[in-house]
Design an enzyme around this catalytic site. Structure first.
Site, PDB file in Angstrom:
ATOM      1  N   LYS A 214       9.403  -2.810   3.433  1.00 17.74           N
ATOM      2  CA  LYS A 214      10.541  -2.670   4.345  1.00 17.74           C
ATOM      3  C   LYS A 214      10.477  -3.732   5.430  1.00 17.74           C
ATOM      4  CE  LYS A 214      14.018  -0.068   5.648  1.00 17.74           C
ATOM      5  NZ  LYS A 214      14.785  -1.322   5.796  1.00 17.74           N
TER       6      LYS A 214
ATOM      7  N   SER B 160      15.720   3.399  10.153  1.00 16.85           N
ATOM      8  CA  SER B 160      15.968   2.910   8.786  1.00 16.85           C
ATOM      9  C   SER B 160      15.361   3.870   7.765  1.00 16.85           C
ATOM     10  CB  SER B 160      15.314   1.543   8.586  1.00 16.85           C
ATOM     11  OG  SER B 160      16.148   0.515   9.035  1.00 16.85           O
TER      12      SER B 160
ATOM     13  N   HIS C 256       0.835  -1.205   0.000  1.00 13.53           N
ATOM     14  CA  HIS C 256       0.000   0.000   0.000  1.00 13.53           C
ATOM     15  C   HIS C 256       0.865   1.248   0.000  1.00 13.53           C
ATOM     16  CE1 HIS C 256       0.950  -0.101   4.250  1.00 13.53           C
ATOM     17  NE2 HIS C 256       0.452   1.104   4.370  1.00 13.53           N
TER      18      HIS C 256
ATOM     19  N   LYS D 161       9.542  -9.013   5.103  1.00 13.60           N
ATOM     20  CA  LYS D 161      10.520  -9.659   5.982  1.00 13.60           C
ATOM     21  C   LYS D 161      11.234 -10.736   5.195  1.00 13.60           C
ATOM     22  CE  LYS D 161      11.586  -9.333  10.401  1.00 13.60           C
ATOM     23  NZ  LYS D 161      11.397  -8.126  11.203  1.00 13.60           N
TER      24      LYS D 161
HETATM   25  N1  GLU Z   1      14.250  -5.821  11.811  1.00 19.51           N
HETATM   26  C1  GLU Z   1      13.747  -4.609  12.371  1.00 19.51           C
HETATM   27  C2  GLU Z   1      12.279  -4.775  12.712  1.00 19.51           C
HETATM   28  O1  GLU Z   1      11.795  -5.852  12.908  1.00 19.51           O
HETATM   29  C3  GLU Z   1      14.051  -3.411  11.498  1.00 19.51           C
HETATM   30  C4  GLU Z   1      13.448  -3.413  10.147  1.00 19.51           C
HETATM   31  C5  GLU Z   1      13.919  -2.282   9.255  1.00 19.51           C
HETATM   32  O2  GLU Z   1      14.697  -1.451   9.696  1.00 19.51           O
HETATM   33  O3  GLU Z   1      13.492  -2.263   8.104  1.00 19.51           O
HETATM   34  O4  GLU Z   1      11.577  -3.821  12.891  1.00 19.51           O
END
Ligand code: GLU
Length: 473
Positions: free
Chosen positions: A72, A364, A67, A108
């Site tokens: 990310k 990030s 969306h 993920k």
């Molecule tokens: N792995 C982290 C989380 O679960 C960071 C993810 C990111 O920075 O994109 O939020």
């Protein structure tokens, strides 16, 4: 007590979602679209190990929602990785980003390996091959899907990813934005490493500053002198412990998989970390008591319990024995839905993962913006701000006839460095998200817990995006 039901991790997320969806007015089609994982890439590839053996590696990248673009979310290396887990974590990323107003969809990745038992060379080969598989299928890119560190990965792996991507996409001007959590020299941002732990601290601190909430829990306002137990001394647990200690709280126990240690006067995370590094175990830390069964640390008397390791560590078996007043979910999914219900019934406040540990993805986002703008934060305004502040201070001195000390002048005049801007951007984000969720909860007292209120916030934001995209006219 609720009956003991076994849910997969993704089913747990769906269950929490459904519980919250009842408090929204979206039609079922939109709710269904929000819930589903849009794209699931399950891959297998061969890697020649140091001993000459060929191993077939199992890996995933799941894009839960588009969306907003890009998607990310981190990449984890663990033997527990499976498709269901990656799907659940991708879904949590969608909700997490929505809650903290970070304009990304959720994703993920996971590779089923045990990073501790592989050599650096093997890990590099696996990481680079995984990245090229993502490139092949258009599953990575600054405008498509941007991975980051997660359990078992860090700056080193992110460096291999950006290097592989750049070599496969020569001349792509924004290539550095294909992954976050990179070393500073490769386009990383200052403050990313401690971001999740700092975000956890800001989030819990904001809750502890809410008088009405503290009154209900029978606690004093503020984090000062509160007793804290942290489970997991990885990146997130380490920094969470550090910021609580610096904020005036006492970290009375730290748990790791080999055991836990307790000290009523408080533990210093850095000393514990060094001890573990030197001796190979957290146990036998000078001045602390050993707790051989690590799980017992979760059940000890304290104000704030911070599970900062893996999912499903508190379920309907141990939840009734937990004595903490506040549980801050630094890890993703540390509580099962049954545990949630037990805590709600026992008046224990659970501050939910997908907003509380959003500090990582928030910073990030700042790193990604830095990569797209090709300039370090503070570079343009630092000197200008400093000069302007010095002029004001000089005028004050002249008008009042009083002198400000050089030390004070330095503090007041200081123009923002990258780290200052990143930390203050994170603080603002976490405070706003906490207030938004609490306002939703207060406006509708039939919402049973803070997690459900957080989901309502997420569903409303993602639902609005879908509706505005015109997908469901
Ligand atoms: N792995 C982290 C989380 O679960 C960071 C993810 C990111 O920075 O994109 O939020």
């Amino acid at each position: 007590m609720p009956e003991n039901k076994e849910y997969s991790f993704f089913q747990s997320v769906e269950k929490s979602f459904d519980k919250a969806a009842k408090f929204t007015t979206w039609e079922s089609g939109i709710l269904q679209q929000i819930k589903e994982c849009n794209s699931i890439y399950s891959m297998r590839f061969p890697v020649k190990m140091d001993d000459g053996r060929i191993e077939v590696i199992e890996a995933y990248r799941v894009q839960h929602s588009q969306h907003k673009s890009p998607c990310k979310g981190g990449i984890r290396y663990s033997m527990a990785v499976n498709q269901d887990e990656v799907m659940a974590l991708a879904a949590l990323m969608t909700y997490k980003c929505a809650i903290v107003n970070v304009p990304f969809g959720g994703a993920k990745g996971g590779i089923k390996i045990s990073p501790r038992s592989l050599s650096a060379y093997e890990l590099e080969k696996i990481t680079r091959r995984y990245t090229s598989e993502l490139v092949k299928k258009n599953f990575i890119g600054p405008g498509i899907d941007v991975p980051a560190p997660d359990y078992g990965t860090g700056e080193r792996e992110m460096a291999w990813i950006v290097d592989t991507y750049q070599s496969l996409k020569p001349g792509e001007i924004d290539a550095a934005g294909c992954v976050t959590g990179k070393p500073i020299s490769l386009g990383g941002v200052r403050g990313r490493k401690e971001a999740t732990g700092l975000g956890v601290f800001y989030g819990v601190r904001e809750v502890c500053l809410m008088e009405d909430v503290m009154k209900k829990l029978g606690l004093a306002v503020g984090v000062e002198n509160k007793t804290v137990i942290v489970q997991g001394l990885g990146n997130v647990g380490y920094y969470t412990a550090k910021f609580f200690r610096e904020g005036g709280a006492k970290v009375i126990a730290i748990a790791e998989y080999e055991g836990a240690i307790y000290c009523k006067d408080g533990l210093d995370e850095e000393e514990v970390f060094q001890h573990r590094k030197a001796t190979g175990t957290i146990l036998n830390f000078p001045g602390a008591t050993n707790i051989e069964n690590s799980g017992e640390a979760l059940e000890m008397e304290c104000d704030i319990l911070i599970p900062a390791a893996l999912e499903n560590v508190i379920d309907n078996n141990n939840a009734p024995r937990v004595k903490a007043k506040i549980i801050g979910e630094a890890a993703n999914g540390p509580l099962t839905p049954d545990a949630d219900e037990i805590f709600a019934a026992n008046g224990i406040l659970v501050i939910p993962d997908m907003y509380l540990n959003a500090g990582g993805v928030t910073v990030s986002y700042f790193e990604w913006l830095k990569n797209l703008s090709h300039v370090r934060y503070g570079r343009l305004e630092k000197r200008f701000t400093e000069n302007a502040n010095i002029n004001i201070l000089n005028q004050i001195e002249e008008l009042t006839g009083k002198k400000i000390t050089d030390a004070e002048k330095e503090i007041i005049a200081h123009g923002p460095d990258e780290i200052d801007l990143v930390h203050s951007g994170l603080e603002e984000t976490m405070i706003n998200a906490t207030r938004e969720i609490m306002d939703i909860w207060k406006a509708n007292p039939s919402i049973p817990d803070m997690r459900t209120a957080a989901y309502v916030s997420a569903i409303n934001k993602v639902g609005t995006s879908y509706a505005e995209l015109g997908i469901f006219p």
